[in-house]
Design a protein around this motif. Structure first.
Motif, PDB file in Angstrom:
ATOM      1  N   UNK A  86       0.809  -1.226   0.000  1.00 31.72           N
ATOM      2  CA  UNK A  86       0.000   0.000   0.000  1.00 31.72           C
ATOM      3  C   UNK A  86       0.844   1.278   0.000  1.00 31.72           C
ATOM      4  N   UNK A  87       1.885   1.399   0.841  1.00 29.97           N
ATOM      5  CA  UNK A  87       2.684   2.628   0.814  1.00 29.97           C
ATOM      6  C   UNK A  87       3.428   2.824  -0.504  1.00 29.97           C
ATOM      7  N   UNK A  88       3.827   1.728  -1.132  1.00 28.22           N
ATOM      8  CA  UNK A  88       4.518   1.810  -2.417  1.00 28.22           C
ATOM      9  C   UNK A  88       3.564   2.330  -3.485  1.00 28.22           C
ATOM     10  N   UNK A  89       2.317   1.885  -3.407  1.00 33.12           N
ATOM     11  CA  UNK A  89       1.300   2.330  -4.350  1.00 33.12           C
ATOM     12  C   UNK A  89       0.770   3.719  -4.019  1.00 33.12           C
ATOM     13  N   UNK A  90       0.971   4.132  -2.759  1.00 38.08           N
ATOM     14  CA  UNK A  90       0.441   5.419  -2.330  1.00 38.08           C
ATOM     15  C   UNK A  90      -1.024   5.363  -1.949  1.00 38.08           C
ATOM     16  N   UNK A  91      -1.570   4.169  -1.746  1.00 38.40           N
ATOM     17  CA  UNK A  91      -2.987   4.048  -1.390  1.00 38.40           C
ATOM     18  C   UNK A  91      -3.226   4.098   0.112  1.00 38.40           C
ATOM     19  N   UNK A  92      -2.214   3.797   0.906  1.00 38.51           N
ATOM     20  CA  UNK A  92      -2.306   3.902   2.365  1.00 38.51           C
ATOM     21  C   UNK A  92      -0.895   4.120   2.901  1.00 38.51           C
ATOM     22  N   UNK A  93      -0.658   5.292   3.448  1.00 36.08           N
ATOM     23  CA  UNK A  93       0.697   5.683   3.835  1.00 36.08           C
ATOM     24  C   UNK A  93       1.042   5.180   5.232  1.00 36.08           C
ATOM     25  N   UNK A  94       1.035   3.854   5.385  1.00 34.52           N
ATOM     26  CA  UNK A  94       1.369   3.223   6.659  1.00 34.52           C
ATOM     27  C   UNK A  94       2.347   2.090   6.378  1.00 34.52           C
ATOM     28  N   UNK A  95       3.612   2.220   6.760  1.00 39.71           N
ATOM     29  CA  UNK A  95       4.593   1.170   6.460  1.00 39.71           C
ATOM     30  C   UNK A  95       4.321  -0.109   7.240  1.00 39.71           C
ATOM     31  N   UNK A  96       4.852  -1.204   6.739  1.00 36.13           N
ATOM     32  CA  UNK A  96       4.637  -2.519   7.353  1.00 36.13           C
ATOM     33  C   UNK A  96       5.059  -2.537   8.817  1.00 36.13           C
ATOM     34  N   UNK A  97       6.111  -1.806   9.150  1.00 35.36           N
ATOM     35  CA  UNK A  97       6.629  -1.825  10.516  1.00 35.36           C
ATOM     36  C   UNK A  97       5.659  -1.237  11.531  1.00 35.36           C
ATOM     37  N   UNK A  98       4.644  -0.505  11.057  1.00 34.73           N
ATOM     38  CA  UNK A  98       3.658   0.078  11.967  1.00 34.73           C
ATOM     39  C   UNK A  98       2.508  -0.874  12.270  1.00 34.73           C
ATOM     40  N   UNK A  99       2.586  -2.083  11.739  1.00 34.53           N
ATOM     41  CA  UNK A  99       1.590  -3.119  12.018  1.00 34.53           C
ATOM     42  C   UNK A  99       2.272  -4.300  12.709  1.00 34.53           C
ATOM     43  N   UNK A 100       1.516  -5.037  13.491  1.00 34.20           N
ATOM     44  CA  UNK A 100       1.997  -6.327  14.002  1.00 34.20           C
ATOM     45  C   UNK A 100       1.235  -7.408  13.249  1.00 34.20           C
ATOM     46  N   UNK A 101       1.991  -8.321  12.650  1.00 32.42           N
ATOM     47  CA  UNK A 101       1.417  -9.330  11.775  1.00 32.42           C
ATOM     48  C   UNK A 101       1.163 -10.633  12.521  1.00 32.42           C
ATOM     49  N   UNK A 102       0.003 -11.230  12.233  1.00 39.90           N
ATOM     50  CA  UNK A 102      -0.367 -12.538  12.761  1.00 39.90           C
ATOM     51  C   UNK A 102      -0.813 -13.395  11.570  1.00 39.90           C
ATOM     52  N   UNK A 103       0.092 -14.213  11.045  1.00 41.61           N
ATOM     53  CA  UNK A 103      -0.179 -14.992   9.841  1.00 41.61           C
ATOM     54  C   UNK A 103      -0.668 -16.392  10.203  1.00 41.61           C
ATOM     55  N   UNK A 104      -1.409 -17.013   9.268  1.00 44.83           N
ATOM     56  CA  UNK A 104      -1.917 -18.358   9.546  1.00 44.83           C
ATOM     57  C   UNK A 104      -1.716 -19.329   8.381  1.00 44.83           C
ATOM     58  N   UNK A 105      -2.079 -18.948   7.157  1.00 43.29           N
ATOM     59  CA  UNK A 105      -1.884 -19.855   6.023  1.00 43.29           C
ATOM     60  C   UNK A 105      -1.266 -19.096   4.844  1.00 43.29           C
ATOM     61  N   UNK A 106      -0.620 -19.846   3.979  1.00 42.65           N
ATOM     62  CA  UNK A 106      -0.168 -19.323   2.692  1.00 42.65           C
ATOM     63  C   UNK A 106      -1.054 -19.947   1.616  1.00 42.65           C
ATOM     64  N   UNK A 107      -1.468 -19.117   0.657  1.00 41.50           N
ATOM     65  CA  UNK A 107      -2.403 -19.578  -0.350  1.00 41.50           C
ATOM     66  C   UNK A 107      -1.818 -19.388  -1.748  1.00 41.50           C
ATOM     67  N   UNK A 108      -1.468 -20.480  -2.431  1.00 45.96           N
ATOM     68  CA  UNK A 108      -0.913 -20.361  -3.782  1.00 45.96           C
ATOM     69  C   UNK A 108      -1.979 -19.971  -4.789  1.00 45.96           C
ATOM     70  N   UNK A 109      -1.562 -19.343  -5.845  1.00 44.10           N
ATOM     71  CA  UNK A 109      -2.468 -18.984  -6.941  1.00 44.10           C
ATOM     72  C   UNK A 109      -2.465 -20.081  -7.997  1.00 44.10           C
ATOM     73  N   UNK A 110      -3.591 -20.219  -8.660  1.00 41.65           N
ATOM     74  CA  UNK A 110      -3.722 -21.193  -9.739  1.00 41.65           C
ATOM     75  C   UNK A 110      -4.064 -20.474 -11.037  1.00 41.65           C
ATOM     76  N   UNK A 111      -3.395 -20.863 -12.108  1.00 39.89           N
ATOM     77  CA  UNK A 111      -3.752 -20.393 -13.442  1.00 39.89           C
ATOM     78  C   UNK A 111      -4.828 -21.340 -13.965  1.00 39.89           C
ATOM     79  N   UNK A 112      -6.044 -20.823 -14.095  1.00 37.81           N
ATOM     80  CA  UNK A 112      -7.170 -21.687 -14.462  1.00 37.81           C
ATOM     81  C   UNK A 112      -8.009 -21.076 -15.568  1.00 37.81           C
ATOM     82  N   UNK A 113      -8.678 -21.963 -16.305  1.00 33.94           N
ATOM     83  CA  UNK A 113      -9.579 -21.560 -17.383  1.00 33.94           C
ATOM     84  C   UNK A 113     -10.895 -22.312 -17.201  1.00 33.94           C
ATOM     85  N   UNK A 114     -11.891 -21.891 -17.919  1.00 31.19           N
ATOM     86  CA  UNK A 114     -13.170 -22.594 -17.874  1.00 31.19           C
ATOM     87  C   UNK A 114     -12.989 -24.041 -18.338  1.00 31.19           C
ATOM     88  N   UNK A 115     -13.769 -24.924 -17.751  1.00 32.00           N
ATOM     89  CA  UNK A 115     -13.626 -26.350 -18.079  1.00 32.00           C
ATOM     90  C   UNK A 115     -13.926 -26.656 -19.539  1.00 32.00           C
TER      91      UNK A 115
END
Length: 335
Positions: A102-131
């Motif tokens: 967000x700060x790089x894009x300029x959409x929200x001027x709050x750097x990552x260091x100003x948040x505390x992160x609580x992560x749970x899962x990683x979700x991979x992306x799939x390249x998919x098309x209609x069947x």
């Protein structure tokens, strides 16, 4: 995480350690806590956040309510959390790559260091098309993406979504032409490909698995260096089988709390992540069934885990001209 705790216990006396444990139990919210999902209902952030909300409700004896607030590639909902009192009563949910970009894009001027992160899962992306698409494998699709004809339409959730990052990674590894069609979240983006509004999507596996198992979508590749074994479907090949130079890394999702929230809020969440979220059978089941990686972490460990994919996204946005601000100004290293 365990090694850090052991060192902490060795470095302090028993009484201070007991006092620290007591502090971790001090947060007792007197009213429901709101978790803001900055995307439409049914998407990857929404579905897993509802599982986490149930876990937190049980741990703290108070209801955690999920509120969907989409807009501006997730920054609208996240901004509402930042602009609310930093008392722990409003928590943001989402992908760490969005939060850090967000700060790089300029959409929200709050750097990552100003948040505390609580992560749970990683979700991979799939390249998919209609069947019912003529594309049987990724090589077939890649040929048409490269042929210079009409631009292939891609269902996307926006500028920093899984689709956007995935397509930019493919574009960096191969000369392709495509047109993103943006929707309010991952679920409508996926539905657009199922319905034939768009020709492909690259949203997360969790947003696609139901349509894949129902025979409505055909996954051609997973944005990872290893194939994905999807329960109820089979093996989806890695994108690097086709494009060895494609930039890929785990896409971590979690909850984000302003780092200046009261200490009792942060220490309570730290302890819950350490003792309950890291052993959550509900989240383990979710990950197994939805094509995700169960990998909880918090604090600095979470930042370290999220940074590879965040770096890919932030620098792709900056070097592609979509982001006006240099990622290195916000401590984001070049991948």
């Amino acid at each position: 995480m365990k090694s850090v705790l052991v060192l902490a216990l060795c470095a302090t006396a028993l009484a201070p350690a007991m006092a620290q444990d007591a502090t971790a139990q001090e947060w007792a919210p007197s009213e429901p806590v709101t978790i803001v999902v900055p995307w439409a209902a049914g998407g990857s952030t929404d579905t897993v956040t509802r599982v986490v909300a149930e876990e937190l409700s049980e741990a703290l004896g108070q209801t955690f309510v999920v509120l969907n607030q989409p807009g501006a590639s997730g920054s609208v909902g996240t901004r509402s959390v930042w602009e609310a009192p930093h008392d722990g009563m409003m928590i943001a949910a989402g992908a760490a790559i969005d939060l850090g970009t967000y700060p790089v894009l300029g959409t929200l001027d709050v750097p990552l260091e100003d948040w505390r992160l609580y992560l749970h899962v990683a979700q991979p992306s799939l390249i998919s098309v209609s069947a019912d698409s003529d594309w049987e494998d990724f090589n077939d699709l890649l040929e048409d993406l490269q042929d210079g004809g009409d631009a292939i339409t891609v269902g996307s959730a926006g500028l920093t979504s899984a689709t956007a990052v995935s397509m930019q990674a493919i574009e960096s590894a191969a000369d392709i032409d495509y047109k993103q069609v943006v929707y309010d979240g991952g679920n409508p983006a996926v539905t657009s490909t199922v319905a034939g509004e768009t020709q492909m999507t690259a949203q997360t596996a969790v947003e696609q698995v139901d349509m894949i198992r129902a025979g409505r979508l055909r996954p051609l590749a997973v944005m990872a260096q290893q194939p994905l074994e999807l329960e109820g479907y089979g093996t989806i090949p890695a994108i690097t089988d086709f494009l060895p130079d494609a930039a890929v890394a785990p896409n971590y999702f979690g909850l984000f709390v302003p780092a200046d929230a009261p200490e009792e809020v942060l220490s309570s969440l730290d302890q819950i992540w350490e003792e309950q979220i890291s052993n959550s059978e509900a989240l383990k089941t979710f990950a197994s069934e939805r094509g995700s990686l169960f990998s909880p972490s918090y604090g600095e460990e979470a930042v370290e885990a999220a940074m590879p994919y965040l770096s890919i996204n932030a620098w792709q946005q900056y070097e592609g001209g979509a982001a006006p601000n240099d990622p290195s100004e916000f401590g984001i290293p070049r991948p």
